[in-house]
Design an enzyme around this catalytic site. Structure first.
Site, PDB file in Angstrom:
ATOM      1  N   CYS A 167       0.740  -1.220   0.019  1.00 21.72           N
ATOM      2  CA  CYS A 167      -0.149  -0.068  -0.082  1.00 21.72           C
ATOM      3  C   CYS A 167       0.906   1.195   0.090  1.00 21.72           C
ATOM      4  O   CYS A 167       1.599   1.577   0.751  1.00 21.72           O
ATOM      5  CB  CYS A 167      -0.989   0.128   1.462  1.00 21.72           C
ATOM      6  SG  CYS A 167      -2.043   1.343   1.638  1.00 21.72           S
ATOM      7  N   CYS A 215       0.044   3.578   3.033  1.00 18.45           N
ATOM      8  CA  CYS A 215       0.711   2.996   4.140  1.00 18.45           C
ATOM      9  C   CYS A 215       2.136   3.463   4.051  1.00 18.45           C
ATOM     10  O   CYS A 215       2.780   3.848   5.340  1.00 18.45           O
ATOM     11  CB  CYS A 215       0.629   1.456   4.187  1.00 18.45           C
ATOM     12  SG  CYS A 215      -0.889   1.023   4.163  1.00 18.45           S
TER      13      CYS A 215
END
Length: 430
Positions: free
Chosen positions: A33, A36
């Protein structure tokens, strides 16, 4: 190595079991991600800030791909997801992913749902610190129980306090006690169960200022929005002041249905209306069905603005957009086209590479598939033709053989006669 030890010490390191989640601010992430990865340095700063300030909250993170069962148990659907685990409850963070906002959330949720205001000085301090302040005034009552329940539910968004009547300013006059009061926009408003409905819905509506800056995190938490788009020239500031006046002076008329505010830039609304909107513009958006309303003429006076809002409220204004299937397809196509055009405008060579190369590869693949199918088809036809010709030859051969067997004796006699005619000497000898 030392940096890694410090990161683990400050942020609590990786969490691998459910018991380690108790009482922690947990970030659920996935290794692939991009959001993230962008949150990682902010997450470290959050851990440092909470630890240095003496907060009891500790920070940890969990790989949702490695521990998908626990992530699913806590209702994790997107990444990154930030939750504070307090007792048996999990509070989901939905605000901006900045250090200050996350730290504020952690400290607010980790403390008591309802905080006491024991003195006038403390009350004045909290009034300066918070734009919106909810206060329960009175003793034990059914209203207090409801207030505590609402505070436990909505503490993720705002603070809740309790105080005695002596703590409040002397200029305040409450019609009755107990009471729930919200202080905001330089005034105060009292909850009325008969007019305002449930306490939870009233608090959820009043937790916003009368006029605020709207962003992607608050946009879909509001029922119906009046948005002002920011532009750096004098008319924009006059329009902002005009909307703020309507929000304050017409609160009793519009507060239950409208939220007033502004949004910087016009990218979101361009995607919504699938066109280019000029700034500043006044637009009313219903986020429940993505319908929007535009004034018939430029808004220059408060009377025009009030009339426009009233037309939306009574249903006489024309609605545009919506969330139907056709509108969604059009919006996806518009967003895709806008993305492609923006790439080409910023970097034509990069656009040709990103979009031209895949199209070229796909074209070659399609050509190869079509050519292969065409060759296979012609080979099959040729094979069938060859098989067909072979069968005809075999049939002709069989017919010739049968004819030869039937005509064999006659042909022998004729041959002897022909020989006798051609060679008389042979006939004499016989």
């Amino acid at each position: 190595m030392q940096a890694r030890r410090q990161d683990k010490h400050v942020c609590g390191g990786m969490i691998k079991d459910k018991h380690s989640l108790k009482g922690k601010l947990v970030g659920f992430y996935t290794p692939w991600c991009g959001y993230c990865k962008k949150l990682e340095p902010v997450w470290y700063e959050v851990g440092v800030e909470l630890r240095s300030s003496g907060s009891p909250v500790r920070v940890g993170k969990m790989d949702a791909t490695a521990y998908s069962g626990m992530a699913s148990e806590f209702g994790v659907r997107g990444y990154p997801t930030i939750k504070l685990l307090k007792g048996d409850l999990a509070y989901n963070y939905k605000g901006p992913r900045t250090k200050d906002d996350i730290v504020e959330f952690a400290n607010r949720v980790a403390g008591p749902a309802v905080r006491a205001l024991p003195s006038k000085q403390m009350f004045e301090h909290m009034m300066k610190r918070h734009d919106v302040l909810f206060v329960y005034v009175g003793g034990e009552s059914t209203l207090k129980e409801k207030y505590n329940d609402v505070a436990s539910e909505l503490i993720v968004y705002t603070y809740f306090f309790s105080a005695s009547e002596e703590v409040l300013p002397e200029s305040m006059s409450l019609p009755e006690l107990p009471a729930v009061i919200v202080f905001k926009d330089g005034a105060y408003f009292t909850y009325d169960e008969y007019e305002d409905g449930s306490l939870s819905s009233w608090v959820n509506k009043e937790r916003f200022q009368g006029y605020l800056q709207i962003d992607g995190f608050t946009l879909y938490e509001l029922p119906l929005h009046l948005m002002w788009y920011f532009a750096l020239f004098s008319f924009a500031f006059r329009l902002k002041a005009l909307i703020q006046r309507v929000a304050k002076e017409y609160r009793e008329h519009f507060n239950s249905d409208f939220q007033f505010g502004h949004m910087d830039g016009n990218d979101y609304i361009n995607s919504l209306i699938m066109g280019e909107v000029t700034v500043p513009s006044v637009i009313i958006l219903n986020t429940s069905n993505e319908q929007y309303f535009l004034p018939g003429e430029p808004i220059e006076t408060m009377e025009q603005l009030v009339q426009f809002i009233s037309s939306v409220l009574n249903g006489s204004a024309q609605a545009y957009g919506g969330d139907g299937i056709i509108q969604r397809i059009k919006r996806v196509a518009f967003d895709a086209r806008s993305t492609i055009m923006s790439v080409f405008r910023s970097s034509p060579l990069l656009g040709c590479f990103l979009f031209g190369l895949p199209l070229g590869v796909i074209s070659l693949m399609c050509y190869g598939i079509c050519t292969a199918e065409s060759d296979d088809g012609s080979d099959d036809i040729d094979a069938l033709k060859r098989e067909g010709l072979t069968d005809e030859e075999e049939e002709e051969e069989e017919e010739r053989q049968r004819a030869a067997e039937l005509e064999g004796p006659d042909d022998g006699e004729n041959e002897e006669e022909d020989v006798g005619e051609k060679d008389p000497e042979v006939k004499k000898t016989d």
